[in-house]
Design an enzyme around this catalytic site. Sequence first.
Site: not given
Ligand code: SAM
Length: 214
Positions: A61
């Site tokens: 992010s």
């Molecule tokens: N929190 C992160 C950071 O430190 O910047 C950014 C995360 S990224 C924008 C969103 C994450 O959500 C991705 O790694 C994706 O694989 C995960 N994701 C999507 N659906 C999910 C679910 N149902 N359960 C867990 N993770 C999920």
Amino acid sequence: MNLEEDKRKVIEKLIREGYIKSKRVIDALLKVPREEFIPEHLKKYAYVDTPLEIGYGQTISAIHMVGLMSELLDLKPGMKVLEVGTGCGYHAAVTAEIVGKDGLVVSIERIPELAERAERTLRKLGYDNVIVVVGDGTLGYEPLAPYDRIYVTAAGPKIPEPLIKQLKDGGKLLMPVGRYLQKLILAEKRGDQVIIKDCGPVAFVPLIGKEGFQ
Ligand code: SAM
């Protein structure tokens, strides 16, 4: 490349622009080395305030979003927080700085390779107050519920019911809702009621899961 200076400058800009204001959030953003969470070839962009690719079609992010979400959640030392979407672990580290050693961050990621890499980075940096779990975060994480705060770092069609259930009374949940036009929604649980506030338009990767998009 002077990453410490880049970091200080971007944080001063976020303060000027009103994204962050509390000492706790500012100190946490100053402390966490974002460059440790991103691929080698992107390290020089670590303090550019934008999402960056981390592999598997996912992103870290933007810095202002991590700061803004931390402010909106009103995170405090000692809190137990559930993060859905670990990604590279950067946001979890910022939250871990704020909740401190008496607090706990439980972070769920659906892509095992990302979860493993995030866990390795967090261990290397000494964040022992973060637990990384592989699974579908739309179902929450029942074994350590209830949580003072829950936040989701991917956009879903609605707030998943299990997340509301696993939130403490008086607790707050923050998540992007929508597919193409997304809004950041803050939900506060008060007894049987859930008070909803729209915190404005955002752009996140999709939340994939049983209570998310398929
Ligand atoms: N929190 C992160 C950071 O430190 O910047 C950014 C995360 S990224 C924008 C969103 C994450 O959500 C991705 O790694 C994706 O694989 C995960 N994701 C999507 N659906 C999910 C679910 N149902 N359960 C867990 N993770 C999920």
